[in-house]
Design an enzyme around this catalytic site. Structure first.
Site, mmCIF file in Angstrom:
data_model
loop_
_atom_site.group_PDB
_atom_site.id
_atom_site.type_symbol
_atom_site.label_atom_id
_atom_site.label_comp_id
_atom_site.label_asym_id
_atom_site.label_seq_id
_atom_site.Cartn_x
_atom_site.Cartn_y
_atom_site.Cartn_z
ATOM 1 N N CYS A 106 -20.583 -1.385 -0.594
ATOM 2 C CA CYS A 106 -20.828 -2.276 -1.734
ATOM 3 C C CYS A 106 -22.142 -1.995 -2.456
ATOM 4 C CB CYS A 106 -20.802 -3.727 -1.270
ATOM 5 S SG CYS A 106 -19.170 -4.277 -0.734
ATOM 6 N N GLU A 146 -14.784 -10.784 -4.854
ATOM 7 C CA GLU A 146 -15.022 -11.140 -3.447
ATOM 8 C C GLU A 146 -16.505 -10.988 -3.122
ATOM 9 O OE1 GLU A 146 -15.981 -8.823 -1.028
ATOM 10 O OE2 GLU A 146 -15.859 -7.041 -2.292
ATOM 11 N N PHE A 147 -16.953 -11.789 -2.145
ATOM 12 C CA PHE A 147 -18.343 -11.745 -1.699
ATOM 13 C C PHE A 147 -18.394 -11.666 -0.172
ATOM 14 C CE2 PHE A 147 -18.219 -13.984 -5.749
ATOM 15 C CZ PHE A 147 -19.166 -13.289 -6.480
ATOM 16 N N ASP A 178 0.855 -1.185 0.000
ATOM 17 C CA ASP A 178 0.000 0.000 0.000
ATOM 18 C C ASP A 178 0.893 1.238 0.000
ATOM 19 O OD1 ASP A 178 -1.984 2.119 0.980
ATOM 20 O OD2 ASP A 178 -3.251 0.345 0.945
ATOM 21 N N GLY A 237 -36.291 -2.067 7.175
ATOM 22 C CA GLY A 237 -35.566 -1.091 7.990
ATOM 23 C C GLY A 237 -35.489 0.240 7.274
ATOM 24 N N ARG A 277 -20.024 4.349 5.633
ATOM 25 C CA ARG A 277 -20.228 4.770 4.250
ATOM 26 C C ARG A 277 -21.669 4.515 3.815
ATOM 27 N NH1 ARG A 277 -15.073 1.753 1.713
ATOM 28 N NH2 ARG A 277 -15.676 0.295 3.371
ATOM 29 N N LYS A 298 -0.749 3.629 7.099
ATOM 30 C CA LYS A 298 -1.527 2.392 7.149
ATOM 31 C C LYS A 298 -0.603 1.184 7.292
ATOM 32 C CE LYS A 298 -5.055 2.122 4.370
ATOM 33 N NZ LYS A 298 -5.878 1.926 3.144
ATOM 34 N N LYS A 307 -24.380 -1.268 9.581
ATOM 35 C CA LYS A 307 -24.807 -2.561 10.112
ATOM 36 C C LYS A 307 -23.972 -2.842 11.355
ATOM 37 C CE LYS A 307 -23.348 -6.368 8.123
ATOM 38 N NZ LYS A 307 -23.035 -7.424 7.134
#
Length: 430
Positions: free
Chosen positions: A260, A151-152, A30, A253, A327, A35, A320
């Site tokens: 995402c 990715e999931f 990175d 909700g 975000r 970081k 969540k």
């Protein structure tokens, strides 16, 4: 095999640590020196349960390292995962600058064959652009393959999703690249979907868009349930038992958020526009989500006779639970609306922090939920943290000026809250 993971954000850090735990030698790359310094000290610059312990384990075992030196890292690796950010642009299209930057770095510094695996969420056709960017930056020709491996991961359960995935999608043009990616994931017991790179890229967008649409469907239905005095939770249970529908993502909700769903729907809609197609269902799903919080806000406004001079507690900032990600969180839209109507706003979240623009606004960030609710005319529940479910609600009621509870996640039992003396209002649930 030595593996380089380019990008140490949420996806990159998780990918690097999971690959290290599978037995590979991993380097995280990175350009952000701060970081990298944080990671080398054994700390994760975001919240995700279990990742920090895994980081410290592999730092101690020397199976993972982190660097800002792209030249050295690329020369020393055999495979490169691209996990850099792909933020949205104002028109909804995807900002590809970081994908291009790392692709050109690979072209400049790779001194032999490299397997390049794009894990970042990218528009259909990106694999071809990556190949061209690599090729055009090469001082002299070297062979490489570009594969797509979306990715999931669900924020808050990234490790479980990584070690027990529903599927692994591999998009590649050659069998050699497919088998090389399969080898990296040899320890996983799940279906492998092997397809073209373009199809793999589309699978990622299609998956997130479908889930977001399912959420928007139950949220819009909840508005009608409110008018008909029907409990939307019972509707969700009744239809969710149908195996063709399924129970997941049917919790009404104040809307979805995170990095995402909003970004990926915007990206897919932009792709449709660029190709002369219209995805009307997705356009409507995005609009429902954008306005969903207003449904509960309007009910509160009527109940309180407006927000001018009222004290309002907002419990939960993260989009969540079990993450600090704010975000596109609907809580932030709600807070901004309350401030615009001159409410005295107090906020609390166990982990998440206010974004800089809201931190400068005239509101109060509280250390405890009880502090936020002290003297409040209303409490909004915006994130379903387990700790909120088990608060001393009778005590909170006693501390409030008016016992109004607006549950944006339908996390509390309406009958129990009413029995305590609260005026309770959920989303399609009262």
């Amino acid at each position: 095999m030595n593996i380089l993971v380019a990008g140490t954000g949420y996806v990159g850090t998780t990918t690097a640590l999971v690959l290290a735990d599978m037995g590979w030698n991993v380097t995280g790359l990175d350009p952000d020196a701060e970081k990298i310094r944080t990671l080398l000290q054994g700390s994760i610059p975001f919240y995700e349960d279990g990742l920090e312990e895994l980081l410290r384990k592999h730092l101690q075992q020397a199976s993972i390292r982190f660097t800002t030196d792209a030249s050295e890292a690329i020369r020393q690796c055999d495979a490169i995962f691209i996990c850099v950010g792909t933020p949205p642009l104002p028109d909804g299209s995807v900002d590809m600058r970081y994908i291009r930057q790392i692709s050109e770095e690979i072209g400049r510094h790779a001194d032999g064959y490299r397997l390049v695996i794009v894990k970042s969420t990218v528009p259909v056709g990106t694999h071809a652009k990556v190949a061209e960017w690599i090729r055009s930056a090469q001082p002299s020709p070297h062979p490489f393959d570009v594969a797509s491996n979306p990715e999931f991961l669900r924020e808050g359960s990234a490790l479980a999703d990584s070690f027990q995935p529903d599927r692994v999608v591999i998009g590649a043009d050659g069998e050699e690249a497919v088998q090389a990616v399969r080898k990296l994931y040899a320890s996983l017991n799940c279906p492998f979907v092997v397809t073209t790179p373009r199809t793999a890229e589309m699978i990622k967008y299609a998956s997130n868009a479908f889930l977001a649409t399912k959420i928007s469907y139950i949220n819009e239905l909840a508005r009608l349930c409110d008018s008909l005095d029907i409990d939307v939770n019972e509707i969700a249970r009744g239809i969710g038992l149908d195996p063709r529908i399924g129970a997941l993502f049917l919790r009404a909700g104040i809307g979805y958020g995170g990095s995402c769903f909003p970004k990926d729907i915007a990206g897919l809609l932009q792709t449709a526009r660029e190709n002369g197609a219209r995805l009307g269902l997705l356009e409507e799903a995005a609009e429902i989500n954008r306005t969903q919080y207003l449904h509960l806000l309007n009910k509160a406004r009527v109940r309180l006779g407006g927000f001018q001079g009222k004290t309002v507690a907002v419990l939960g900032l993260a989009f969540k639970p079990d993450t600090d990600d704010i975000r596109e969180a609907p809580s932030l839209r709600l807070i901004r609306s309350l401030l615009s109507e001159n409410a005295d706003v107090r906020v609390h979240d166990p982990i998440a922090k206010l974004p800089p623009d809201l931190a400068r606004q005239p509101l109060t960030s509280c250390g405890t939920p009880e502090e936020a609710a002290q003297g409040a005319d209303a409490v909004f529940l915006c994130t379903e943290w387990k700790a909120y479910r088990h608060l001393d609600w009778p005590g909170i009621k006693s501390a409030m000026k008016q016992a109004n509870l607006f549950d944006g996640r339908n996390m509390m039992n309406a009958d129990h809250m009413k029995a305590m003396g609260f005026y309770y209002q959920g989303i399609g649930y009262r």
